[in-house]
Design a protein around this motif. Structure first.
Motif, PDB file in Angstrom:
ATOM      1  N   ASP A   1      -1.673  -7.483  -3.875  1.00 28.38           N
ATOM      2  CA  ASP A   1      -2.458  -7.095  -2.644  1.00 28.38           C
ATOM      3  C   ASP A   1      -3.682  -6.420  -2.773  1.00 28.38           C
ATOM      4  OD1 ASP A   1      -2.386  -6.795   0.423  1.00 28.38           O
ATOM      5  OD2 ASP A   1      -2.199  -4.762  -0.003  1.00 28.38           O
ATOM      6  N   ASP A   2      -3.807  -5.504  -3.675  1.00 27.44           N
ATOM      7  CA  ASP A   2      -5.002  -4.812  -3.937  1.00 27.44           C
ATOM      8  C   ASP A   2      -5.204  -4.730  -5.536  1.00 27.44           C
ATOM      9  OD1 ASP A   2      -6.952  -3.092  -4.263  1.00 27.44           O
ATOM     10  OD2 ASP A   2      -6.601  -1.825  -2.543  1.00 27.44           O
TER      11      ASP A   2
ATOM     12  N   PHE B   1       0.960  -1.269   0.036  1.00 24.97           N
ATOM     13  CA  PHE B   1      -0.194   0.037   0.077  1.00 24.97           C
ATOM     14  C   PHE B   1       0.830   1.180  -0.031  1.00 24.97           C
ATOM     15  CE2 PHE B   1       0.343   1.294   4.386  1.00 24.97           C
ATOM     16  CZ  PHE B   1       0.621   0.242   5.093  1.00 24.97           C
TER      17      PHE B   1
END
Ligand SMILES: [Zn+2]
Ligand SMILES: [Zn+2]
Length: 344
Positions: A210-211, A183
């Protein structure tokens, strides 16, 4: 000949791009990276390999035998300061003489070395484990890899929007937020060499997701930023593919027949479409693999739980059947041994 406003703008844009491209300092990627070994104990190799891409840009590669992550770190020299992007996977200076190597590469300015700024592409430990080696070294500033430090140092008030500019003296490096792999990931664009330093956001290896929506949006923003800028290469944090695009086993310290380090603008341009078709777990492309480690681990855990539940269910049924059989056998045995009732 009269040009419309639109044509004039287009002409100016093309001219600006051409001027920019003309000023790009070319570099050399003709290097064979040490490949580690199947048995590192029997193979003595230098822990760090230094390659001058051009006189003011160094690529440092940590040997796979020093740590399986085998990170690539980048040192950019300006006229007023130098920039080190990432500090790699090894803290111990005896096993990995990173600070000594970097300080040796810095030009002298009178009685001191050129000041050094240490930054990170992201917070994963293999990109910042070497920070400790720079603590307390005169002329060195280390920016922590956590989001608050990254935001405040670079001045990102609208994270993940915006572009920061680092002036190293006759050399500007642009910094863009690029969350998705992690992030607080950022990527760096060096205007001198027109190189994108992309960390684990884009590299010839497993792009751990992750995203996914954030990853895709970061790719779109970076593509847009680079639209009017030349790109010589995109250089990432690892090589995890061999020359036939097969991934090395996770954790291996042996990288025979490694694929080249550099990716291109085309690889970046293909990234949003790759995410549009991503199944959320795994997708393989010739130059990288999209890989959602968390989801795959969750899926594996779910499969293990289902298998365990099935085994328990089967065992309970077997025990019940065995008990029923035993009770039946006892009943039969009792009735066959009961004394005969005498006749009236
Ligand atoms: Zn990472
Ligand atoms: Zn990494």
């Amino acid at each position: 000949m009269r040009l419309t406003v639109r044509q004039s703008l287009l002409f100016a844009l093309v001219l600006a791009s051409a001027l920019c491209a003309a000023q790009v300092v070319p570099g050399n990627l003709d290097v064979h990276w040490n490949e580690g070994a199947a048995d590192c104990a029997k193979s003595q190799q230098p822990p760090i390999q230094v390659h001058a891409y051009e006189p003011q840009t160094y690529i440092l590669r940590q040997n796979p035998c020093a740590d399986f992550e085998a990170n690539f770190l980048y040192l950019l020299i300006g006229s007023e300061k130098a920039l080190l992007i990432d500090t790699g996977a090894v803290t111990d200076r005896n096993r990995m003489p990173l600070a000594d190597t970097v300080l040796r590469l810095l030009p002298d300015t009178g009685s001191a070395k050129l000041p050094l700024l240490v930054v990170h592409t992201h917070k994963h430990l293999d990109h910042r484990a070497g920070d400790e080696q720079f603590v307390g070294v005169p002329g060195v500033r280390v920016v922590s890899a956590d989001l608050d430090s990254v935001r405040s140092f670079f001045g990102f008030t609208q994270w993940p929007e915006g572009v920061a500019h680092l002036d190293l003296g006759n050399r500007v490096v642009d910094v863009l937020p690029a969350p998705g792999h992690q992030f607080c990931h950022v990527v760096f664009y060096d205007e001198r060499a027109a190189v994108v330093f992309s960390g684990d956001f884009l590299m010839p290896g497993r792009l751990l997701v992750d995203d996914a929506p954030a990853f895709r949006q970061s790719a779109v923003r970076l593509i847009d930023f680079l639209k009017t800028r030349p790109v010589s290469h995109i250089l990432g944090g690892h090589i995890e593919l061999d020359a036939t695009s097969d991934t090395y086993w996770f954790g291996t310290q042996y990288h025979p027949n490694e694929r080249a380090l550099a990716l291109s603008r085309e690889d970046l341009l293909a990234l949003p479409a790759a995410f549009a078709h991503f199944n959320g777990f795994y997708a393989r492309y010739s130059d990288y693999v999209l890989f959602s480690q968390n989801r795959i681990l969750a899926l594996e855990a779910a499969v293990v739980l289902v298998v365990l539940a099935f085994i328990v269910w089967v065992m309970i049924r077997l025990v019940k059947r065995w008990r029923r059989k035993r009770a039946y056998a006892k009943t039969r045995s009792a009735s066959s041994h009961s004394p005969l009732t005498p006749a009236a």
